[in-house]
Each structure stands twice: as C-alpha cells, then as structure tokens.
Design a protein around this motif. Structure first.
Motif: not given
Ligand SMILES: Nc1ncnc2c1ncn2[C@@H]1O[C@H](COP(=O)(O)OP(=O)(O)OP(=O)(O)O)[C@@H](O)[C@H]1O
Ligand SMILES: [Mg+2]
Lengths: 223, 333
Positions: B92-97, B105-106, B137, B139, B153
């Motif tokens: 569940x990572x942010x794929x756009x970051x 992020x947190x 990234x 991916x 994270x």
C-alpha cells in the motif's frame, strides 16, 4: 474550390478573430468546468458506497442530477438554458453567452470522469493513510488527487476535446467563434472554403490538445 | 499495552449476519511480539483492523497504551493512530511518490519541519537498508524492498505499536526471512510492541513470543509459542503445526495399537544434551526413533522425538521414570 483563397483565408482577420474567440471560450469554459466538476466528482466519489463519507441518499441525488444533464443533447440544453445564461452573464450570444451552457454541459460529464479515476485509486493506499491518522481532507489532497493524476489529466483532455465540438455547435444560436463562422458562411452562404478552413483549424486544435494531454499522462504515470 | 475486551464484529451480508469476530479478549504486553494465526476467513485481518479502528468493532473495547480508542471522537482517534504503525500484505505505498516521499508522508501529515523530515527519513532508509533507492518509485522496487519501505513509513512517527497484516505473505521464503529478521532487529532496537498476523507457523516460530490461534472469529488458544509448539491443544493448532513439520505421515503409525510409543519434548539447552543415550545406559532398554526434529523458536532451541520402546511393560515404565528424572516432557501415545 479556390486554393489561393484557402491560403489567404488563413490570415483573414475574421478567421483569426474567430479562432481567438474559440480559444477564449475553450479556455474559460475548461477552467470553470474544472472548478465545478472536480469538487463535484470528488464529493460523488466520497459519498459512494464503502468510501470515506459513504452516504447513499446523497450519492443517488448527485448521480441522478449528473445523469440528467448528461443525457440532454448539448444543442437542446443550450436552447433550454438561454434564459439562465442571460441571467448569469447578461447575454445569451457571443463568447460570453456561450460559456455558461458549455460549463453546465461539461461539468457533470467531467465530474463523472473524476469519479471514475478516483475509483481507480488503490483502496489499500487510502486505508494506509487512514491508519497513519490522515484526516479526510489530507486524504483528498495528498492521496486521492496525486494518485489519480494521470486519470484526471486524461479526463481533462477528453473534456476539452468535447468542449471544442460544443463550442462549434454553439454557433447555431450565435455563439461566436469558429462554429459561428462555419454556420454563417458555410451553411447560410454556401461558402465551402470558409467552412473547410474552420473545420481544418478545429481538427488541428483537437490534435494538439490530445497530444498534449497524452504527453502529460505519460509523464505522470508511475505504474 | 493492547487490551481487547469482549470485542465482536458482525457484518451484514445480503441481510444475513456474519460474525467475523465474537467476544475476543486479548491482552498484549508491552515489548512483546504477538502472533495471531489461523486459516483464511478466521477473522485475523478483521481483528487487527479493529485494533486501530480501521474497522469499528460492533461491541467491546479496544485500549492501546491506556487509551480507550473506541471512545474517542474522530479527530482524537486520528492523533492516536499516529502512535500505531501498520504494514500490509500488499504494501500500500503511494505509487505517485518516490521512496523518500513515501517515508516522509506520515511526517508531512504531522507538519514536521522540512529539515527534520530530511534527517528522519535518511535515518529510516538506513535502518531498512534502502539508502540507495530514495529517488525511485515503488513500481521500480521488488516486493521485499517495497515491504521495507512500508516498514520505514510505519516507523516514521516513532510508534509504540506496529501492526502487521500478513506482511510476508506476498514474499518468497528467503525474502520473508529477511523481513522477519528486520522486524526482530527493529523490535530489539526500538522496544516496540509488534502484532503479527499470519497463516504460517514458520513466521510465528521465527519471531513471536506468544501466539493466539483463531478459528471462526474466536481465539481458540493463546500461549507462549514454545508451549503451543510442544503441547498444542486445539485441533486447528495441531493442524497448523502438522503442516509445517509434515507430522501427518506419523498418524498411520500412531493408529497401530499395542506399540509402546513415547513423545519426548526437549526445550532450551537440554535439546543438545545426550539424554537419550543416558537413559538407554541406565535402563538397558532398546528403542528406535521413529521421528525427530530439532528447531529454534527465536533464541530457544527445542526438539521433539517420537520413539518406540521394545520390551515388556516393566522396562517401558523404567524408561518413563528415567526420562522424567531428566526433566524432559513426556507423552505416552
Ligand atoms: N467488509 C466485509 N464485509 C462482509 N464480510 C466481511 C468483510 N470483511 C470480512 N468479512 C468476513 O469476515 C470473516 C473474516 O474475514 P477476515 O478478512 O478477517 O479473515 P482473515 O482471517 O484475515 O482471512 P485471510 O487469511 O484470507 O486474510 C470472513 O468470513 C469474511 O467473509
Ligand atoms: Mg486477512
């Protein structure tokens, strides 16, 4: 058909003015469409089942309203809205008079596209943000919008291209721009050259917009 | 540290009630690694999601670090959640970051100053061994690397508790091992309380101190890992253990009557002592080993043998007596 005249028409002041008008209508209507459609799309998404603000009644109402606006053909909507347009911008013709019907037609369409791209965001990622203590506001701005950016840009592209054809249609009720020109010269005076030139410019415009959109989507895709 | 009191959760599916959890009582101590194991659909995910209220329990109380989460309004709950890290099966990572941004992020949610974010993220990436990947990234990473990002994270806000829902289930055995070692290492350094959901006994054996076995929304057994391994009580527990040791083949032998069979369990250092040799010397009994295994639970070695005793009843009893003198645990099969 007179080829020399075709070439001269490219620098005809009336055609240049019409092109400018079309671009202005396009720019402004796109802006307002996004300003209205994006929040609407986000709200519809959040109200849908299993999402942050899950609210069946609200979702049904918004969804129905969007569907109603989307099922009325633009030409008819435009005519139906003449009084509304006058009320909003003081006139129902010209560049100004065209923008309200354009926005009212395109915003629900765009909202639906927004909803669809937000639905593509991995539910697990939203959940991870929730588990980190993100507020609903932070989830919208820092998770939903960035994660769906390629989809949103693709949605904007589709909407702008649709708006190009709507601006042309608005010529029927004196909307101004290239559509107006095509109707006044091409349809009413059988001036084929003017008609062809306007169609040509519209095609080029659509090509450029689509290419730009595709590039941006590619640039922001990380999957 | 984590106290669940009478926690139940029911879902309504097509007008029918499904009891995903019924009357769960658990008490997880500070600083322990607590496993929750069970088959698919047992309710493990629902249980762990009830711990940080991603799922609201239908009834019951969830208390973490002395705070009753079930009683909090949503703004307070959001700030409590910052003290509870969570990692997921699918990362569940942010794929756009980028990796850096994902770990930051947190902290950004918490409005930590930029300079501090920079330092903290560097520190965390080093802890999980991903310094070189900061600008990639998600991916572009392997599953194991993604889970390391997930762990970094989850640790960003210096939580007291780390919840792991099937954190290694999407990984191959070797990567699983390295992630488990990382978790163990982190637990020692940071004195975290870790809750691990899994359906594999190996994971429990490798790092857990205590374990709860779940079946059909209930906790059916809750013990120290070594006790569960050596003396499983519930059928489900036995089945889960049998799957890891390949014990099922033994059953045919065990079902044959009038053989004198003993199950001998060793724990701790005695695992490596020549106890069996001593017993044979003392009693002169003749025996054969039908099955045996030696393994480790975290730091504790343990072993289990199934032996067949040849001879009359008297020599059988002599053997039992002698084994008991050596303080090993016995079971007559
Ligand atoms: N959102 C939901 N709506 C309805 N039923 C649900 C929901 N979530 C879980 N359940 C039901 O609750 C029960 C427990 O599910 P849960 O996901 O907790 O199991 P699990 O032990 O984590 O299984 P797995 O190992 O497959 O992840 C299942 O019967 C499942 O169908
Ligand atoms: Mg699960």
């Amino acid at each position: 058909m007179d080829w020399m005249r075709m070439i001269q028409l490219f620098i005809d002041p009336e055609i240049i003015q019409a092109t400018k008008d079309t671009l202005v209508m396009l720019g402004l209507s796109t802006l307002f469409t996004i300003v209205i459609g994006l929040p609407l799309g986000i709200i519809v998404f959040l109200c849908s089942e299993g999402q942050l603000l899950s609210n069946k009644l609200m979702y049904t109402i918004l969804s129905t309203v969007i569907n109603i606006f989307r099922s009325i053909p633009f030409v008819i909507l435009m005519i139906m809205l003449i009084e509304v347009t006058r009320f909003i911008v003081g006139t129902s013709i010209g560049v100004r008079g065209t923008i309200p019907p354009l926005v009212i037609a395109a915003a629900p369409f765009f909202a639906r596209l927004v909803e669809t791209s937000l639905r593509e965001v991995d539910k697990g990622v939203i959940e991870a943000a929730q588990a980190m203590g993100a507020s609903p506001n932070q989830i919208i701005w820092r998770v939903l919008l960035p994660e769906s950016r390629p989809g949103l840009i693709a949605g904007i592209t589709i909407t702008v291209v649709t708006l190009v054809s709507y601006t042309a249609m608005s010529g029927i009720i004196g909307g101004g721009g290239l559509g107006d020109l095509a109707i006044r010269y091409g349809y009413q005076r059988f001036d084929t050259e003017v008609m062809l030139i306007t169609v040509f410019i519209i095609i080029v415009l659509v090509q450029i917009l689509q290419m730009l959109g595709d590039r941006l989507v590619l640039r922001f895709t990380r999957k | 540290m984590i106290n669940l009191t009478n926690v139940s959760k029911e879902y309504i599916v097509v007008k029918k009630k499904v009891n995903a959890l019924s009357e769960i009582n658990l008490c997880i101590k500070k600083g322990e690694i607590f496993g929750i194991i069970g088959y698919s659909g047992a309710g493990k995910s629902t249980l762990v999601r009830c711990m940080n209220l991603l799922e609201k329990p239908s009834t019951g109380q969830v208390e973490i670090g002395g705070v009753d989460l079930t009683a909090l309004p949503s703004a307070k709950l959001q700030s409590e959640r910052k003290k509870i890290g969570m990692i997921f099966q699918h990362f569940n990572l942010l794929s756009s970051k980028t990796i850096f941004e994902n770990v930051a992020f947190p902290l950004r949610l918490n409005k930590v100053p930029k300079k501090m974010i920079q330092n903290r993220v560097d520190e965390l990436l080093q802890l999980v061994g991903l310094e070189d990947h900061r600008n990639k990234y998600p991916s572009q990473l392997s599953g194991g690397q993604k889970q390391r990002v997930g762990i970094a994270r989850a640790l960003a806000n210096q939580p007291d508790v780390l919840l792991c829902d099937e954190a290694t289930s999407a990984l191959d055995p070797q990567t699983t091992q390295s992630i488990l070692e990382l978790l163990l290492d982190i637990q020692r350094k940071l004195k975290l309380t870790i809750v691990i959901i899994t359906h594999e006994m190996q994971v429990v054996q490798a790092i857990c101190d205590r374990v709860a076995v779940m079946d059909m929304g209930k906790v059916v057994e809750e013990e120290k890992v070594i006790d569960i391994m050596l003396q499983p009580k519930h059928e489900i527990t036995k089945k889960l253990i049998a799957e890891t040791t390949g014990d099922d083949k033994m059953n045919t032998i065990l079902q044959q009557a009038d053989r004198k069979l003993l199950k001998i369990s060793f724990r701790g250092e005695q695992t490596y002592e020549p106890i069996l040799f001593d017993v044979i010397k003392e009693t002169g009994v003749s025996l054969s080993i039908l099955q045996g295994s030696i393994s480790r639970l975290k730091e504790t070695p343990y072993g289990q043998l199934i032996v067949e005793i040849f001879g009359d009843q008297a020599s059988f009893e002599r053997t039992i007596q002698s084994l008991q003198d050596h303080h090993v645990q016995l079971e007559v099969l």
